[in-house]
Design an enzyme around this catalytic site. Structure first.
Site, PDB file in Angstrom:
ATOM      1  N   THR A   1       3.499  -3.543   4.932  1.00  8.24           N
ATOM      2  CA  THR A   1       3.036  -3.337   3.558  1.00  8.24           C
ATOM      3  C   THR A   1       4.132  -3.604   2.537  1.00  8.24           C
ATOM      4  OG1 THR A   1       1.756  -1.526   4.500  1.00  8.24           O
ATOM      5  CG2 THR A   1       1.759  -1.716   2.107  1.00  8.24           C
ATOM      6  N   VAL A   2       5.325  -3.038   2.796  1.00  8.32           N
ATOM      7  CA  VAL A   2       6.417  -3.196   1.834  1.00  8.32           C
ATOM      8  C   VAL A   2       6.909  -4.645   1.816  1.00  8.32           C
ATOM      9  CG1 VAL A   2       8.756  -2.476   1.216  1.00  8.32           C
ATOM     10  CG2 VAL A   2       7.113  -0.782   2.061  1.00  8.32           C
TER      11      VAL A   2
ATOM     12  N   LYS B   1      15.633   4.712   5.592  1.00  7.26           N
ATOM     13  CA  LYS B   1      16.335   5.996   5.414  1.00  7.26           C
ATOM     14  C   LYS B   1      16.929   6.520   6.716  1.00  7.26           C
ATOM     15  CE  LYS B   1      11.802   7.878   5.812  1.00  7.26           C
ATOM     16  NZ  LYS B   1      10.771   6.922   5.478  1.00  7.26           N
TER      17      LYS B   1
ATOM     18  N   GLU C   1      18.263   1.479  -2.284  1.00  4.63           N
ATOM     19  CA  GLU C   1      17.511   2.247  -3.289  1.00  4.63           C
ATOM     20  C   GLU C   1      16.164   2.715  -2.749  1.00  4.63           C
ATOM     21  OE1 GLU C   1      17.012   4.364  -5.885  1.00  4.63           O
ATOM     22  OE2 GLU C   1      18.311   3.025  -7.029  1.00  4.63           O
TER      23      GLU C   1
ATOM     24  N   ILE D   1      11.576   5.546  -7.439  1.00  6.29           N
ATOM     25  CA  ILE D   1      12.458   6.210  -8.412  1.00  6.29           C
ATOM     26  C   ILE D   1      13.881   5.681  -8.245  1.00  6.29           C
ATOM     27  CG2 ILE D   1      13.327   8.416  -9.243  1.00  6.29           C
ATOM     28  CD1 ILE D   1      11.021   9.818  -7.870  1.00  6.29           C
TER      29      ILE D   1
ATOM     30  N   GLU E   1       0.631  10.586   8.956  1.00  8.72           N
ATOM     31  CA  GLU E   1       0.516   9.864  10.213  1.00  8.72           C
ATOM     32  C   GLU E   1      -0.336  10.661  11.204  1.00  8.72           C
ATOM     33  OE1 GLU E   1       2.200   6.969  10.680  1.00  8.72           O
ATOM     34  OE2 GLU E   1       3.290   7.021   8.793  1.00  8.72           O
TER      35      GLU E   1
ATOM     36  N   LYS F   1      16.436  11.733   3.856  1.00  2.90           N
ATOM     37  CA  LYS F   1      16.657  11.335   2.456  1.00  2.90           C
ATOM     38  C   LYS F   1      17.713  12.226   1.807  1.00  2.90           C
ATOM     39  CE  LYS F   1      11.898   9.638   2.175  1.00  2.90           C
ATOM     40  NZ  LYS F   1      10.511  10.099   1.917  1.00  2.90           N
TER      41      LYS F   1
END
Lengths: 444, 444
Positions: free
Chosen positions: B14-15, B107, B131, B138, B192, B207
């Site tokens: 997706t990303v 992450k 990022e 954000i 999930e 994170k």
């Protein structure tokens, strides 16, 4: 060994003094972050003899900031003089002309001369950085310039003036008048002796003009901002807003419309549940609506010596980290030549919801007369709140006193031109005891 | 003519698909912002034949992402494979070893191998940008790494997992159980099939470990995070929180204490008036407490293809803008050698307010017994809420049923060691019908 970054600080007021102390206090961290030693080599201020509690030993003093800007002992000029003309402008122009990076907190200068200064910085291949000019310590310039390049921004809006937000917060919480809260704000040092610049929205307009350029890639255009301040907001409006599920904030809003980029500053009803509605007191906040991230909100201190110095020092660190590159990111996020002229959109063409508070004579048929005039302009009413005068039943067995009473309307989206025309017609009908109050609604 | 930036995208989920589309859609804007053409020259994914609706014509396909990372046709590798080991790690290591910039959304990789990878990036003189790995769209990594160099950070905390915040928001609003809300979250694709990683706090911990390194200059240390998830939070806790003026959020908190940097993830009571308490649903938020800016809060989308791609593309733009420099800002805001080891602070030493919900037998002297054990450990009680069982008066003329009833305490600041010891003593006294619920309070 890397060449150090030599700073010349022009202006040693509250912010300037904080910058001098912060550069000293954070010397090691700044070196670690940027790979370069940052040293203040020159300062300039009006009064050399004032005791600022600063250690300025070994730092060259300039009575004339323009001479500082031209000094060979300076790589980067930090302009903290303020004002859109006079010594601030001359200092920044001299610095850029002599190939020096510039860091400034000067919103008026950027709002009025941003495009020309950006061009000068570009020609000289130096940075013109201004994080501190908008929303104090909030890194919103960086977020807009570097954090969202994959996004098309559709709207940016914010609480950009702490004085106004402090006054509105107190009016809301304590039911006080604008005048009473302004007086307290002045006593606390949150408002100037002449508060016009803040409370009439001009300070917000300067900051908005800068945000608009960054968000939409337009030439900064402070004169294109429609401005209305908070001095006409009444305690009754805040109570009505509360009943209807809103708070009133002075917002600066820049929004992409079919006609161009609207730039407007005005008291605004925002839904109580929105992030921006939670922002009380002198705090600032900026929300960006963009196609990829959706909604992004940044909240933080909008003023104060330390918070503003934080933004100035972040810009200085960027200069230190990037100066080896021999190229810098363009001032407003793209080269001057790529900035589009800002089309000015008249407020008459603004489309949105409106809060309208009429003061009508408490007589039969008034609400119907108002509704008819609205309908004629195709304005749909979302809700209506009518308050009887408190002694109505005493005066009139049918509950009507003939005295002035408030009649509040919330409209669905309508153009401001139609709203104004309907209000003119209602006034011409003799239904109004006072001129109407009109507050725009901004939805999430 | 400036050399273009040639991207190799490893991972087309997706990303990845959003990144490919965004780079095409924003080509002109990215060129204007960075002064450099950005082109995707290579991609890699598991299944070459899947239709992703992407135009990949003219782009080289690699079955092996490590081969992509070593390809001479790539200047910057965009790693969107995921996972702390295996192909993601191999790809990033190969890219850095062959002198390529890396942009990643990973992450887990950063949390577990961040320090070693930063060292490798430094040795190669390339950027390692991440990022998208924290709080999705954000720009919080940029804010911490570049926006606050003048500040000493004392605390950073946030809502970093949308799944948990969605579940807690629904539990609060609708009075539902954790299990019911989890099921809905799974049906909506917010959780999930195996939700452990999210709901037990491990995702938040990864994170947080990254934020801690950026905020405090410590070596990233995911194993040093104390982790507690939300599966034990009950609807009753949310009702009690509401009565006491709090909301419950799963927070990741990193805080400077005399003993070192605390890193903890746990359900947390936050004052309803705080900015972070307003954040509902899948939205993320991060608050930074720092000496110069005071409090800074960023709120936005924590996940989703477009929002995550927005962060990835911001990193790519930074690489494009800065690659000419031949030097880049250090991965965690300072050189690897300047990162301090993270001292691990045991939760027993944590000091703060606590919400304690006991289930006690509704008998005389129970509240006194509890209060005595608390006093012995020098724990001061700020407020106490006792709910009689609903049929108490029926069972016992003195209003006591002997049945299990909740007894809720809010403490002033106390150490967790003392709290646990007092609860052990209370349990040993036979006052408890169930094991106690303990939720830490985080004040602004």
């Amino acid at each position: 060994m890397t060449h150090s970054l030599r700073l010349g600080v022009a202006g040693l007021g509250t912010v300037g003094a904080s910058v001098v102390r912060m550069i000293a206090r954070r010397a090691d961290a700044l070196f670690a972050a940027t790979g370069r030693e940052i040293r203040i080599t020159a300062v300039s201020s009006r009064d050399r003899n004032r005791d600022r509690g600063l250690d300025l030993s070994g730092i060259q003093w300039f009575d004339d900031p323009v001479a500082l800007a031209r000094s060979g002992a300076v790589d980067c000029v930090v302009e903290l003089i303020g004002g859109s003309e006079g010594p601030a402008k001359a200092t920044v122009e001299a610095a850029l002309a002599s190939g020096k990076h510039v860091v400034t907190a000067n919103k008026a200068l950027l709002a009025h001369h941003g495009a020309a200064l950006a061009k000068a910085a570009e020609a000289a291949g130096v940075a013109l950085a201004f994080e501190a000019s908008v929303a104090g310590g909030i890194p919103v310039v960086k977020a807009l310039r570097e954090g969202l390049p994959g996004n098309a921004v559709s709207r940016v809006y914010g609480i950009l003036n702490g004085t106004c937000n402090y006054i509105l917060s107190r009016m809301e919480r304590e039911g006080l008048t604008f005048e009473a809260c302004l007086k307290d704000a002045q006593a606390l040092g949150y408002a100037e002796a002449d508060p016009t610049f803040d409370v009439e929205g001009f300070d917000t307009a300067h900051k908005l003009a800068i945000l608009t350029s960054l968000a939409f890639g337009t030439v900064v255009d402070a004169e294109g901002v429609s401005v209305e301040g908070i001095s006409r907001v009444q305690p009754l409006d805040l109570r009505m807003a509360d009943e209807l599920g809103y708070r009133i904030k002075l917002l600066g809003v820049a929004q992409a419309t079919a006609a161009g980029i609207e730039q407007r500053v005005h008291p605004t009803m925002v839904p109580k549940s929105s992030a921006i509605a939670q922002v009380m007191g002198v705090t600032n906040a900026v929300t960006v609506d963009a196609d990829a991230v959706g909604e992004l909100t940044l909240i933080g201190p909008g003023a104060g010596g330390e918070a503003t110095a934080s933004a100035v020092v972040a810009d200085i660190a960027d200069v230190a980290a990037n100066m080896a590159a021999g190229r810098v990111r363009p001032t407003f996020g793209r080269p001057s030549a790529a900035l589009r002229p800002a089309e000015r959109v008249e407020m008459q063409r603004h489309e949105g919801g409106y809060y309208i508070r009429l003061t009508v004579h408490d007589r039969p048929g008034v609400a119907a007369g108002v509704a008819t005039r609205m309908a004629e302009r195709e304005i749909s009413i979302e809700s209506i709140l009518q308050r009887r005068s408190e002694n109505a039943a005493v005066n009139d067995p049918r509950g009507r006193s003939g005295q002035p009473v408030p009649l509040v309307l919330i409209t669905y989206a309508a153009t401001e031109g139609n709203i104004r025309a309907a209000l003119d017609a209602i006034a011409a009908d003799g239904l109004l005891a006072e001129s109407p109050q009109l507050i725009r609604i901004e939805r999430e």
